[in-house]
Design a protein around this motif. Structure first.
Motif, PDB file in Angstrom:
ATOM      1  N   THR A 130     -60.757 -48.932-133.426  1.00 27.15           N
ATOM      2  CA  THR A 130     -59.654 -49.656-132.806  1.00 27.15           C
ATOM      3  C   THR A 130     -58.505 -49.740-133.801  1.00 27.15           C
ATOM      4  O   THR A 130     -58.700 -49.561-135.012  1.00 27.15           O
ATOM      5  N   VAL A 135     -58.177 -56.000-131.067  1.00 27.20           N
ATOM      6  CA  VAL A 135     -58.691 -55.074-130.052  1.00 27.20           C
ATOM      7  C   VAL A 135     -60.193 -54.870-130.245  1.00 27.20           C
ATOM      8  O   VAL A 135     -60.947 -54.742-129.278  1.00 27.20           O
ATOM      9  N   GLN A 136     -60.639 -54.844-131.482  1.00 28.00           N
ATOM     10  CA  GLN A 136     -62.079 -54.777-131.765  1.00 28.00           C
ATOM     11  C   GLN A 136     -62.802 -55.945-131.106  1.00 28.00           C
ATOM     12  O   GLN A 136     -63.858 -55.778-130.466  1.00 28.00           O
ATOM     13  N   ASP A 255     -51.352 -55.889-129.486  1.00 31.01           N
ATOM     14  CA  ASP A 255     -52.600 -55.157-129.676  1.00 31.01           C
ATOM     15  C   ASP A 255     -52.885 -54.850-131.145  1.00 31.01           C
ATOM     16  O   ASP A 255     -54.022 -54.552-131.497  1.00 31.01           O
TER      17      ASP A 255
END
Length: 341
Positions: A130, A135-136, A255
């Motif tokens: 990612t 986002v992970q 993000d």
């Protein structure tokens, strides 16, 4: 490499692909980039996903790297997913004002089916990376899959330099409501110093651009806020950052740390951000490599005044931001090693 792209829209989702390709070639790899147009239409999302799913690339490439969704649904025996975000209105933005869909049984079922399809495609991956820890975390929360954070660098970091620490805060990125340029304008009305703000970037919404113009006039900030609504070339960007006092990047739940943050750091300039900006505080450590303020105009105004009043602080934070790049291994050698291992 395979990715989706919204026609005629530039941004981080394209840059990560365009910039990686020549670096892979420099490392001795043969590279082909496959772009498939995507439209922002939830009603046809599954049809668009099918276009990717029908692509069987097993006999064409030794390895496939996918990026922007729904590229991760392609079929390949060694599929590397560098996942940059979900189709967010069905995931982390589902319960927010940025999701225009009604919370009906139809769309709830649609969302559940999308999660199932995404999870199946991600489970097929040889490796998943990612572009940020945020986002992970979303991948683990929504899809139950683990991923490794791999921060994307910019193409030519050597272009950026520091010339001076002037009196202007630089806000250089696409102009959209969720980037919250309006928050920075509201902050300028509350500053106590002569600090200036420059908003520079192409506007994705004529309505939002008009709102910003009216807001500047309403707050009587025409002499202190510059609104430059056009595509900013790389040369212009490096020039603006070289003499800026600091940068600002205050998106809503971004993000990643965002290329504006990294570009500022390369120019030895600190970034002012806010606590709800998503992945940006992964790079900005408050009081060390930047300033993380509360997401309100008064707190941002205090941050602006702080760097304007204390130029040594602005320089020190900027230098620490530059050193942070090495700490997080944000360079192409690391990216190539992880993607090809």
């Amino acid at each position: 490499m395979v990715s989706s792209a919204i026609p005629l829209v530039q941004g981080g989702g394209r840059f990560i692909v365009d910039w990686l390709a020549p670096k892979l070639v420099e490392a001795g790899h043969e590279v082909e980039t496959v772009w498939i147009p995507q439209v922002d239409d939830p009603a046809t999302l599954f049809q668009q996903m099918l276009a990717f799913r029908l692509m069987d690339l097993n006999d064409s490439f030794d390895r496939v790297i996918t990026f922007r969704p729904p590229a991760h649904v392609v079929r390949h025996h060694t599929k590397i997913v560098w996942f940059i975000h979900h189709i967010r209105q069905f995931y982390d933005l589902w319960e927010t004002d940025y999701n225009p869909l009604p919370r009906t049984a139809y769309w709830e079922a649609y969302r559940a089916n999308l999660k199932t399809a995404d999870t199946k495609a991600l489970d097929e991956a040889h490796k998943i990376f990612t572009n940020s820890a945020i986002v992970q975390k979303r991948l683990k929360t929504f899809n139950g899959v683990d991923a490794e954070v791999l921060y994307p660098p910019v193409l030519a970091p050597e272009r950026f330099f520091a010339e001076a620490w002037g009196g202007e805060i630089a806000f250089i990125c696409r102009v959209e409501h969720h980037k919250r340029q309006h928050l920075a304008i509201e902050a300028m009305k509350l500053t106590r110093t002569p600090v200036r703000l420059r908003i520079a970037g192409r506007s994705a919404s004529a309505e939002y651009a008009d709102y910003l113009r009216k807001l500047i006039a309403l707050r009587e900030l025409e002499d202190r806020v510059t609104l430059d609504l056009r595509w900013i070339s790389e040369g212009e960007k490096t020039s603006l950052l070289s003499t800026a006092l600091a940068a600002i990047y205050v998106p809503l739940d971004e993000d990643s740390y965002g290329y504006p943050t990294i570009e500022a750091a390369l120019a030895r300039k600190t970034t002012v951000t806010v606590s709800d900006s998503g992945g940006v505080p992964e790079f900005i450590i408050d009081g060390v490599s930047g300033i993380v303020a509360d997401p309100d105009p008064a707190a941002l105004a205090d941050a602006f005044d702080r760097v304007w009043t204390d130029r040594k602080l602005a320089r020190d934070l900027g230098q620490n931001a530059y050193q942070r790049l090495a700490e997080l291994r944000i360079h192409w050698e690391h990216v190539i090693e992880r993607l090809t291992s």
